[in-house]
Write an enzyme that holds these catalytic residues in place. Sequence first.
Site, PDB file in Angstrom:
ATOM      1  N   CYS A 125      48.591  61.167  44.449  1.00 25.79           N
ATOM      2  CA  CYS A 125      47.930  60.181  45.663  1.00 25.79           C
ATOM      3  C   CYS A 125      47.685  60.917  46.726  1.00 25.79           C
ATOM      4  O   CYS A 125      47.882  62.027  46.970  1.00 25.79           O
ATOM      5  CB  CYS A 125      49.363  59.192  45.657  1.00 25.79           C
ATOM      6  SG  CYS A 125      50.676  60.051  47.360  1.00 25.79           S
ATOM      7  N   ASP A 142      62.014  34.829  51.604  1.00 26.51           N
ATOM      8  CA  ASP A 142      63.408  34.643  50.868  1.00 26.51           C
ATOM      9  C   ASP A 142      64.030  33.899  51.911  1.00 26.51           C
ATOM     10  O   ASP A 142      63.693  33.774  53.052  1.00 26.51           O
ATOM     11  CB  ASP A 142      63.938  36.186  50.440  1.00 26.51           C
ATOM     12  CG  ASP A 142      64.856  35.708  49.428  1.00 26.51           C
ATOM     13  OD1 ASP A 142      65.470  34.613  49.048  1.00 26.51           O
ATOM     14  OD2 ASP A 142      65.456  36.932  49.018  1.00 26.51           O
TER      15      ASP A 142
HETATM   16  N1  GUN Z   1      66.846  38.975  46.422  1.00 28.13           N
HETATM   17  C1  GUN Z   1      67.509  39.756  45.237  1.00 28.13           C
HETATM   18  N2  GUN Z   1      68.215  38.849  44.509  1.00 28.13           N
HETATM   19  C2  GUN Z   1      68.116  37.861  45.151  1.00 28.13           C
HETATM   20  C3  GUN Z   1      68.430  36.653  44.482  1.00 28.13           C
HETATM   21  O1  GUN Z   1      69.380  36.488  43.552  1.00 28.13           O
HETATM   22  N3  GUN Z   1      68.031  35.338  45.208  1.00 28.13           N
HETATM   23  C4  GUN Z   1      67.480  35.411  46.345  1.00 28.13           C
HETATM   24  N4  GUN Z   1      67.182  34.191  47.092  1.00 28.13           N
HETATM   25  N5  GUN Z   1      66.868  36.364  46.821  1.00 28.13           N
HETATM   26  C5  GUN Z   1      67.183  37.866  46.117  1.00 28.13           C
HETATM   27 ZN    ZN Z   2      52.282  60.718  45.839  1.00 28.33          ZN
END
Ligand code: GUN
Ligand code: ZN
Length: 491
Positions: A281, A93
């Site tokens: 689990c 991200d």
């Molecule tokens: N992580 C959670 N929501 C978002 C989003 O809307 N954009 C980005 N880039 N990362 C996220």
């Molecule tokens: Zn568990």
Amino acid sequence: MRDVFEVGAQDGLARIGELDVPRAGVTVETPTLMPVVNPNLVTVEPARFESEFGAELLITNSYIINNDDDLREQALDEGLHEMLGFDGAIMTDSGSFQLAEYGEIDTDTEAILEFQRDIGSDIGTPVDIPTPPDAEREQAEDELATTQDRLELAETVDVGDMLVNAPVQGSTFPDLRERAGEHAYGTDLDLFPVGAVVPLMNQYRYDDMTEAVLGAKRGLGRDAPVHLFGAGHPMMFALAAALGCDLFDSAAYAIYARDDRYLTVSGTKHLDDLHYLPCDCPVCAAHSPDDLKQADDDTRERLLAEHNLHVSFGEIRRVKQAIKSGNLMELVAARAHAHPTTLDGYRALLDHSDQLEASDSASKGAFFYTGAESARRPEVLRHHQRLDRLDVDGDDVLLTEGDSNHRYDESWNVLPPFGPYPSALATTYPLTAETPERMDRAGYEAAAEGVRRLAAANPDTEFTLAHDGWPETALATVPERVDLYNSATGE
Ligand code: GUN
Ligand code: ZN
């Protein structure tokens, strides 16, 4: 869009897919769950994700790495895979989430995409603007325009064989989500995360989330791989898959573990409230709640995170099996009936049965009627549409829940919630449905709607409906010109 996603088995909007991640040299089967790794706060070693939990992809944050001198040097030097100790594919991200949280960040789309490329990310993300839910329309439109500029900029960055996300924003305006989906799909970017839904999910607003995702899906092509950004609670994986989402990411497994919260497919429990561990689990099989409570903080957090991952991956496998068997809607219903918030999501989904119907396969496993919502499923809608076209032979036709009768030119069967159907269709989906002996009002009302449609399509035919004691609310839908016979009372 590069050709990296292949759709296989489908159930409504849900599908099994294959996502090629060229830079990692792997093909990932979807729906898939990506554990989130915060490189500053590792709860479960990423090396264990694949072997112990079955994760093929993880997601981490390039912005956090870039903003920490040691992490940045290490990532540039040895690459992300080596640094995290993970052999599978890695998505990164961009810092957009930090932008949404803190109002500003010190990077831009070009710089962060190049950084993601340089540290060996397999799937990168531009700096989109996550407009929060309930924003003013003007803000949502302005920020969407900026996001769209960033996607177009991202197209021009030399990323090599790294795939690139094209986030779809638009706040809680389904039409903006649709427009955003259309625009993103028109770029040559590769994956399509639906963004800024984390606040909706944190507030358990699964109905608004449903509207946002279905809006985006209307704009995106069927072959677009869709990621639900920040979707980490296993209670909503079945619903999200039914909406046509292919990728999920879970930070929840670690965040919840940090404050003693235990994930289940029907909601969250606090460790203090657990007398038993209701799960199969390895963690839960080997420990009692007291073992966990008495463990030191790090051990407890790690064990809870492991449990949380096990439940989450278990639910993903259940969702995939349900898609292959064609009974995902039954799983969605089961999850919906366990919690009012997932019920809201399911009901919002059923408001769009027409959108699901368009991609539903005509034949699946048996349809199970499990409550009033089942009467609004796409299969019922499709059957009603079909009644407009089915031929009726004869001038005097009996529609009956019981046996046929030779006094009529023709007898059709009647099965709530579908309504009338020619007996030749009795062995075909969905009329092979398993329905309860004690049908509810919604089922009879839907069946009556089927009778109404059939009568409207055949204005010159005389119909008699022999029903087993339908409620007045259902009979009110049947046109006056249809003769009624109540086989329960003989009247
Ligand atoms: N992580 C959670 N929501 C978002 C989003 O809307 N954009 C980005 N880039 N990362 C996220
Ligand atoms: Zn568990």
